[in-house]
Enzyme design. Structure first.
Site, short mmCIF file in Angstrom:
data_model
loop_
_atom_site.label_atom_id
_atom_site.label_comp_id
_atom_site.label_asym_id
_atom_site.label_seq_id
_atom_site.Cartn_x
_atom_site.Cartn_y
_atom_site.Cartn_z
CB CYS A 198 -1.23 -0.11 1.53
SG CYS A 198 -1.35 -1.21 1.53
CB VAL B 125 3.99 -23.94 -3.40
CG1 VAL B 125 3.09 -25.17 -3.60
CG2 VAL B 125 4.64 -24.23 -1.90
CB SER C 81 -13.84 -27.26 0.27
OG SER C 81 -12.91 -27.28 -1.05
CG ASP D 49 -5.63 -10.03 -2.07
OD1 ASP D 49 -5.97 -9.08 -1.11
OD2 ASP D 49 -4.83 -8.80 -2.57
CB VAL E 25 -9.43 5.79 3.85
CG1 VAL E 25 -7.78 4.41 4.49
CG2 VAL E 25 -9.07 7.35 4.54
C1 LIG Z 1 -0.06 -0.59 -5.37
C2 LIG Z 1 -0.90 -1.12 -3.87
C3 LIG Z 1 -1.14 -0.30 -3.25
C4 LIG Z 1 -2.57 -0.89 -2.11
N1 LIG Z 1 -3.59 -0.49 -1.08
C5 LIG Z 1 -4.27 -0.59 -0.57
C6 LIG Z 1 -4.33 0.12 0.68
O1 LIG Z 1 -3.89 1.64 0.62
N2 LIG Z 1 -5.34 -0.21 1.53
C7 LIG Z 1 -5.65 -1.25 1.85
O2 LIG Z 1 -6.06 -1.93 2.60
N3 LIG Z 1 -4.85 -2.60 0.88
C8 LIG Z 1 -4.46 -1.78 0.27
N4 LIG Z 1 -3.38 -2.37 -0.70
C9 LIG Z 1 -4.29 -4.01 -0.94
C10 LIG Z 1 -3.36 -4.96 0.02
O3 LIG Z 1 -1.81 -4.75 0.32
C11 LIG Z 1 -3.23 -6.41 -0.32
O4 LIG Z 1 -4.84 -6.50 -0.24
C12 LIG Z 1 -2.49 -6.87 0.40
O5 LIG Z 1 -1.35 -6.87 0.62
C13 LIG Z 1 -2.94 -8.80 0.19
O6 LIG Z 1 -2.26 -9.55 1.03
P1 LIG Z 1 -1.53 -11.71 1.04
O7 LIG Z 1 -1.32 -11.40 1.39
O8 LIG Z 1 -3.05 -11.63 0.62
O9 LIG Z 1 -1.33 -10.74 -0.79
P2 LIG Z 1 0.58 -10.92 -1.49
O10 LIG Z 1 0.50 -9.46 -1.54
O11 LIG Z 1 -0.21 -10.54 -2.98
O12 LIG Z 1 1.31 -12.04 -0.93
C14 LIG Z 1 0.98 -13.48 -1.94
C15 LIG Z 1 2.18 -13.84 -1.55
O13 LIG Z 1 2.51 -15.40 -2.17
C16 LIG Z 1 3.13 -15.89 -2.90
N5 LIG Z 1 3.17 -16.58 -3.64
C17 LIG Z 1 1.57 -17.57 -4.27
N6 LIG Z 1 2.09 -17.89 -5.28
C18 LIG Z 1 3.13 -18.97 -4.76
C19 LIG Z 1 3.11 -20.55 -5.31
N7 LIG Z 1 2.41 -21.20 -5.21
N8 LIG Z 1 4.42 -20.54 -3.95
C20 LIG Z 1 5.62 -19.57 -3.03
N9 LIG Z 1 4.70 -18.14 -2.87
C21 LIG Z 1 3.47 -18.13 -3.58
C22 LIG Z 1 3.54 -14.54 -3.46
O14 LIG Z 1 4.30 -14.49 -4.13
C23 LIG Z 1 3.13 -13.38 -2.25
O15 LIG Z 1 4.68 -12.98 -2.11
C24 LIG Z 1 -3.04 -2.38 -2.70
C25 LIG Z 1 -2.00 -3.33 -3.21
C26 LIG Z 1 -1.44 -2.19 -3.49
C27 LIG Z 1 -0.25 -3.66 -4.96
#
Ligand SMILES: Cc1cc2nc3c(=O)[nH]c(=O)nc-3n(C[C@H](O)[C@H](O)[C@H](O)COP(=O)(O)OP(=O)(O)OC[C@H]3O[C@@H](n4cnc5c(N)ncnc54)[C@H](O)[C@@H]3O)c2cc1C
Length: 444
Positions: free
Chosen positions: A42, A79, A265, A274, A322
């Site tokens: 973010c 993975v 499931s 996400d 926000v």
């Molecule tokens: C530019 C930007 C601005 C944002 N601003 C906001 C904000 O202001 N407020 C807010 O609430 N949200 C914001 N978000 C959204 C927020 O950042 C995401 O919702 C959050 O970071 C998601 O986290 P996550 O851990 O679910 O996924 P990710 O951060 O996508 O992490 C997933 C991880 O899994 C790893 N992975 C995936 N598949 C595999 C595999 N098969 N084997 C090994 N590793 C794997 C990836 O390499 C990654 O490191 C923003 C996002 C972006 C991109």
């Protein structure tokens, strides 16, 4: 017991920490395909804008901090499969890892729409720190160019934050949005119009209701016009990474399907962040939420439940969000009027334009707020534009929605007042009263 977490984003790291905290004896391993982890996505647009000094400043979870919690990190390993019957994950180097509980925190990827010419185009997206560094290098190159131009496709919050960052770097930016108004997930048209007027400048122009038909060399061609660019950013949303779950035979829709315990499931496999679909508390419908705050909360639940017999649950989310663009803070929670109408929910709304403090206070900021309530007088949504003071207001309203509070309770809410800090009558209380008036409810 062994807990394997796939993904070291906010959701995965939070899940791993929570699992270790609640069962110190558990072996907790995080696997991630990336080398650089633990940063705040973010914050990336604000580093590009120059509001945060460097990418080093946005590391929220340094590797040594994670390891100090007793968590093992396996980085630069992908993975490639899950063997559910033997409870094993398979890595790209053929290593296999047994698990007792598995947590999928595999996140999302930038969505590239099928626009003609998109494949050959030199375009940028913003998801990882590497994406941001590439963008920074291109922005620096453009500093020597006269009158550099950028096109940003998509006027959601990431698109607008990027546009703001580019404009702050003295680049002329055109934002193109297919929807009739900006921030269509967070705001209704009336509030989006106010924001557009306030953030547009000579450097930042926004064009709504325009569909990009093709990209040709340094031109974006829409159904209405052509835009030249030296830098093209696609901010057209993200999609859940769910293939790994689908290939393992887990239930998947727009994201990995989980229950309120973040169980997929398969009861030994949890998912968070996400990559999942989560219940919307007002609509009682599941959709991806894809916010950092959702990632952290679902990660906490998944991590706790992965090591505990007694399960914690999360009812769902309101997508409280926000963003800050050109000094303007824009916040929303729950349903917009548009989403309420689309879901056949009858509602009334009230809006006010006011100041954050009494007129006689020397320091006060503008505030424009909307409250939406349903026919049963329950709060279902709000949008607020102003300064950073809007954030605690929207958080309070999110709690009101989640707690099922009625507008009557908000009218009588107790709040703190002092001439230099806050108004004597809370705007939230005024809005609730205005809504009730529209519903035809008499004051008791
Ligand atoms: C530019 C930007 C601005 C944002 N601003 C906001 C904000 O202001 N407020 C807010 O609430 N949200 C914001 N978000 C959204 C927020 O950042 C995401 O919702 C959050 O970071 C998601 O986290 P996550 O851990 O679910 O996924 P990710 O951060 O996508 O992490 C997933 C991880 O899994 C790893 N992975 C995936 N598949 C595999 C595999 N098969 N084997 C090994 N590793 C794997 C990836 O390499 C990654 O490191 C923003 C996002 C972006 C991109």
């Amino acid at each position: 017991m062994r807990v394997v977490v796939i993904g070291a984003g906010g959701a995965g790291i939070t899940a791993a920490i929570e699992a270790k905290r609640n069962n110190g004896d558990a072996e907790v391993i995080i696997v991630d395909k990336r080398k650089r982890i633990g940063f705040a996505p973010c914050a990336l647009p604000y580093v590009l804008a120059g509001d945060i000094k460097s990418f080093d400043d946005i590391i929220e979870f340094p590797k040594n901090f994670i390891e100090e919690q007793g968590i093992k990190l396996l980085l630069e390993k992908t993975v490639i499969g899950i063997n559910r019957s033997d409870k094993k994950v398979i890595l790209d180097d053929n290593q296999e890892l047994n698990y007792d509980s598995l947590i999928l925190a595999v996140g999302s990827h930038s969505f590239i729409p099928p626009i003609k010419g998109v494949e050959g185009a030199e375009l940028f997206t913003l998801k990882t720190i590497e994406d941001a560094e590439k963008l920074k290098a291109r922005i620096d190159e453009l500093k020597t160019k006269e009158n550099p131009k950028a096109v940003v496709i998509g006027a959601g919050f990431i698109g607008l934050e990027m546009a703001f960052a580019l404009a702050k770097n003295n680049i002329n930016v055109s934002v193109i949005e297919v929807a009739p108004y900006i921030l269509p997930v967070m705001l209704d048209e009336d509030f989006a119009k106010i924001v557009k007027e306030k953030i547009e400048s000579d450097k930042l122009r926004i064009f709504c209701s325009e569909k990009v038909n093709s990209i040709e060399k340094n031109l974006v061609i829409t159904d209405k016009s052509k835009y030249e660019f030296d830098l093209l950013v696609l901010a057209t949303g993200v999609r859940a990474n769910s293939d790994i779950a689908k290939n393992a035979g887990l239930e998947v829709n727009k994201g990995i399907v989980v229950n309120e315990f973040m169980q997929t499931s398969d009861k030994n496999i949890y998912a968070c962040g996400d990559c999942i679909e989560i219940n919307n508390i007002v609509l009682n419908k599941k959709n991806p939420s894809q916010l950092a705050t959702t990632a952290l909360r679902t990660g906490k639940i998944a991590g706790y439940n992965a090591v505990s017999n007694e399960k914690k649950s999360l009812k769902g989310v309101l997508n409280t969000a926000v963003t800050k663009i050109m000094g303007l803070t824009i916040a929303s929670t729950g349903l917009t009027e548009f989403s309420a109408t689309k879901n056949n929910i009858e509602f009334v709304k009230a809006t006010i334009s006011s100041k954050t403090r009494e007129d006689y206070a020397t320091k006060k900021n503008e505030l424009i707020a909307k409250l939406i309530i349903n026919k049963e007088k329950r709060i279902i949504g709000s949008q607020i534009i102003g300064d950073d003071e809007v954030v605690p207001m929207i958080d309070l309203l999110a709690l009101a929605i989640k707690s099922g509070l009625s507008a009557d309770e908000l009218v009588m809410m107790e709040h703190a007042y002092s001439p230099l800090t806050s108004p004597v009558r809370s705007q939230i209380s005024i809005l609730a009263e205005l809504c009730l008036k529209k519903l035809g409810v008499k004051k008791k």
